[in-house]
Design an enzyme around this catalytic site. Structure first.
Site, PDB file in Angstrom:
ATOM      1  N   TYR A 146       0.868  -1.184   0.000  1.00 33.87           N
ATOM      2  CA  TYR A 146       0.000   0.000   0.000  1.00 33.87           C
ATOM      3  C   TYR A 146       0.896   1.222   0.000  1.00 33.87           C
ATOM      4  O   TYR A 146       1.867   1.291   0.774  1.00 33.87           O
ATOM      5  CB  TYR A 146      -0.887  -0.009   1.241  1.00 33.87           C
ATOM      6  CG  TYR A 146      -1.723   1.242   1.441  1.00 33.87           C
ATOM      7  CD1 TYR A 146      -1.473   2.111   2.505  1.00 33.87           C
ATOM      8  CD2 TYR A 146      -2.769   1.556   0.576  1.00 33.87           C
ATOM      9  CE1 TYR A 146      -2.247   3.257   2.696  1.00 33.87           C
ATOM     10  CE2 TYR A 146      -3.546   2.694   0.762  1.00 33.87           C
ATOM     11  CZ  TYR A 146      -3.273   3.547   1.820  1.00 33.87           C
ATOM     12  OH  TYR A 146      -4.047   4.678   2.005  1.00 33.87           O
ATOM     13  N   ASP A 241       9.417   2.651  -1.435  1.00 29.96           N
ATOM     14  CA  ASP A 241       8.473   3.342  -0.559  1.00 29.96           C
ATOM     15  C   ASP A 241       8.863   3.016   0.884  1.00 29.96           C
ATOM     16  O   ASP A 241       8.515   1.960   1.399  1.00 29.96           O
ATOM     17  CB  ASP A 241       7.037   2.904  -0.868  1.00 29.96           C
ATOM     18  CG  ASP A 241       6.062   3.613   0.048  1.00 29.96           C
ATOM     19  OD1 ASP A 241       4.837   3.442  -0.143  1.00 29.96           O
ATOM     20  OD2 ASP A 241       6.502   4.327   0.975  1.00 29.96           O
ATOM     21  N   LYS A 269       5.754   9.360   8.105  1.00 31.43           N
ATOM     22  CA  LYS A 269       5.655   8.810   9.466  1.00 31.43           C
ATOM     23  C   LYS A 269       6.773   9.314  10.392  1.00 31.43           C
ATOM     24  O   LYS A 269       6.736  10.429  10.888  1.00 31.43           O
ATOM     25  CB  LYS A 269       5.601   7.280   9.386  1.00 31.43           C
ATOM     26  CG  LYS A 269       4.302   6.781   8.673  1.00 31.43           C
ATOM     27  CD  LYS A 269       4.187   5.293   8.649  1.00 31.43           C
ATOM     28  CE  LYS A 269       3.083   4.821   7.719  1.00 31.43           C
ATOM     29  NZ  LYS A 269       1.754   4.792   8.312  1.00 31.43           N
TER      30      LYS A 269
HETATM   31  P1  KE4 Z   1      -0.113   8.478   4.551  1.00 32.28           P
HETATM   32  O1  KE4 Z   1      -0.691   9.219   3.350  1.00 32.28           O
HETATM   33  O2  KE4 Z   1      -1.162   7.670   5.297  1.00 32.28           O
HETATM   34  O3  KE4 Z   1       0.740   9.354   5.443  1.00 32.28           O
HETATM   35  O4  KE4 Z   1       0.961   7.416   3.963  1.00 32.28           O
HETATM   36  C1  KE4 Z   1       0.529   6.489   2.988  1.00 32.28           C
HETATM   37  C2  KE4 Z   1       1.465   5.296   3.013  1.00 32.28           C
HETATM   38  C3  KE4 Z   1       2.440   5.204   2.032  1.00 32.28           C
HETATM   39  N1  KE4 Z   1       3.306   4.166   2.006  1.00 32.28           N
HETATM   40  C4  KE4 Z   1       3.254   3.200   2.951  1.00 32.28           C
HETATM   41  C5  KE4 Z   1       4.240   2.062   2.881  1.00 32.28           C
HETATM   42  C6  KE4 Z   1       2.278   3.248   3.981  1.00 32.28           C
HETATM   43  O5  KE4 Z   1       2.230   2.256   4.910  1.00 32.28           O
HETATM   44  C7  KE4 Z   1       1.371   4.316   4.014  1.00 32.28           C
HETATM   45  C8  KE4 Z   1       0.277   4.426   5.063  1.00 32.28           C
HETATM   46  N2  KE4 Z   1       0.233   3.382   6.045  1.00 32.28           N
HETATM   47  C9  KE4 Z   1      -1.043   3.132   6.645  1.00 32.28           C
HETATM   48  C10 KE4 Z   1      -0.892   1.968   7.651  1.00 32.28           C
HETATM   49  N3  KE4 Z   1      -0.601   0.735   7.050  1.00 32.28           N
HETATM   50  C11 KE4 Z   1      -1.612   4.330   7.308  1.00 32.28           C
HETATM   51  C12 KE4 Z   1      -2.759   4.055   8.243  1.00 32.28           C
HETATM   52  C13 KE4 Z   1      -4.025   4.632   7.705  1.00 32.28           C
HETATM   53  O6  KE4 Z   1      -4.282   4.511   6.490  1.00 32.28           O
HETATM   54  O7  KE4 Z   1      -4.764   5.203   8.530  1.00 32.28           O
END
Ligand code: KE4
Length: 431
Positions: A146, A241, A269
């Site tokens: 993701y 990523d 993060k």
């Molecule tokens: P954000 O847009 O949520 O900051 O990041 C997206 C993203 C991009 N790449 C990776 C590898 C990620 O894991 C994420 C977002 N992770 C999720 C948890 N698995 C965020 C939690 C959520 O969607 O509320």
């Protein structure tokens, strides 16, 4: 003894009136595990307290950012001090350069970096940059990985090497997803096949160097190395990523741990220390293509925000201290082995996967190597495990297909208490 969750129930009911699903991000709604999501009132170190005053050892850690734990004094102080000077200027500030320099010094493949406000913005911009620099359209991603809610990456899993991506969400057009190919993680034959067929049309391969969004799935031997070779040979770019793994698995990220240099790295993060920061970076020759030096457009009102950057700086400076990654590794190993032993003792089939302070317990008797095998896990068993642990004061991710995160604020006592709760909970799952 089931904790009292009355207040969370009331707050959830009110939230549902004003916010879709009562949450600002779907996974928080507990739909994968059932029950009412807990409303969190505060956090300190490794603990969080819900609206009813119940305390939990936290392994969500805001989905990864809080590697120092909640309300770390240096982070809180940095935010407070920055706020006294103003919260946003829409103009360059010295701190942004400090954070950019720190990232460039830490991540070997990054000469220049652009700060944005989320991981999604980072990956969306990285894809645009790769397409802009190569003049090509095709993107390869991996099922179960993701990368945020980027239209072109919301592609239905299992599209295989022969069919192009189909939208995995209403609102994403076929045109947007038709240039994205979804392959099985760790399946190099499928990747080789696509490169043989259309390597000269591929702008980039985007991959989580350690997958953290289907549960934890490490790269198999040679997987990342071969992606690096195939992209280099074909003129495509390799995007790591590292939104989860950046500064989590090593100070230089997963790329330092595995010794692979991608062309573009996305971050998020941890670099924001719990405030909204994302970033994408790479070699100067690639990053110069970004406006205003180049033609690839990307912008953001609050990019490089002084408060968020201050929290990120305080976090990364602390991570530079000696021994932090050894400590995270040591706690991860004890927790993984303890969970494995507890499941074995209870006779519950499980597969445990861990890299550093990222780990996951799959409720399956299969070895999990990709999305297909991850899906053999019993979401029903995980649901029972999740609620059993919650009732025993341990807050795990409310989904089988996420990552348990350990912070530097976790103690040996926290780990011991977690394993005691796991032994009790797993016994209730047996049979
Ligand atoms: P954000 O847009 O949520 O900051 O990041 C997206 C993203 C991009 N790449 C990776 C590898 C990620 O894991 C994420 C977002 N992770 C999720 C948890 N698995 C965020 C939690 C959520 O969607 O509320």
């Amino acid at each position: 003894m089931k904790p009292n969750w009355t207040k969370s129930g009331q707050l959830f009911q009110e939230a549902e009136a004003y916010i879709p699903g009562g949450v600002n991000s779907p996974v928080r709604a507990f739909r994968a595990v059932g029950g009412t999501p807990l409303f969190i009132r505060s956090g300190k170190g490794s603990k969080i307290v819900d609206a009813d005053g119940n305390e939990y050892i936290d392994y969500v850690c805001s989905w990864g950012p809080l590697i120092l734990g909640h309300a770390h004094p240096q982070v809180v102080c940095a935010i407070a001090e920055a706020a006294k000077q103003g919260t946003s200027f829409g103009a360059p500030t010295e701190r942004e350069t400090e954070l950019a320099r720190l990232i460039c010094e830490a991540v070997e493949s990054v000469d220049q970096v652009r700060l944005v406000n989320s991981g999604t913005e980072a990956t969306m911009s990285a894809i645009r940059l790769a397409r802009g620099v190569t003049g090509r359209d095709r993107i390869i991603k991996f099922n179960g990985c993701y990368h945020g809610h980027v239209d072109s990456l919301l592609v239905k899993a299992g599209s295989g090497a022969t069919t192009l991506g189909i939208p995995d969400s209403p609102g994403v057009t076929r045109g947007t997803s038709s240039d994205t190919v979804g392959l099985e993680y760790n399946n190099l034959d499928a990747v080789e096949q696509v490169f043989r067929r259309e390597g000269d049309r591929i702008a980039a391969v985007i991959v989580e160097p350690v997958a953290g969004n289907m549960g934890v799935v490490p790269p198999g031997p040679g997987f990342l190395e071969r992606l690096r070779e195939l992209t280099r040979e074909s003129g495509a770019l390799l995007i790591f990523d590292e939104v989860i793994t950046g500064f989590r698995l090593a100070y230089g990220g997963a790329q330092a741990r595995y010794g692979i240099q991608p062309d573009i790295t996305t971050l998020g993060k941890i670099i924001g220390g719990g405030l909204p920061v994302g970033a994408y970076g790479g070699g100067r020759h690639i990053m110069q293509a970004i406006a205003p030096t180049g033609q690839v457009y990307q912008a953001g009102t609050l990019s490089g925000n002084p408060l968020a950057v201050s929290a990120g700086l305080a976090t990364l400076r602390t991570l530079k201290e000696n021994g932090v990654y050894e400590r995270l590794e040591q706690m991860g190993a004890v927790l993984e082995e303890g969970l494995r032993a507890a499941a074995r003792e209870a006779g519950v089939p499980t597969y445990h996967s861990r890299v550093g302070s990222m780990l996951c317990t799959f409720f399956t008797d299969q070895r999990v190597m990709d999305y297909h095998t991850a899906l053999t896990a019993s979401v029903k068993k995980y649901r029972q495990f999740f609620h059993g642990m919650l009732q025993r004061g341990v807050y795990l991710p409310p989904s089988q297909f996420e990552t348990f995160f350990i912070s530097l604020a976790h103690t040996d006592e926290d780990i011991a208490q977690t394993l005691s709760a796991a032994r009790e909970t797993l016994k209730t799952l047996a049979g």
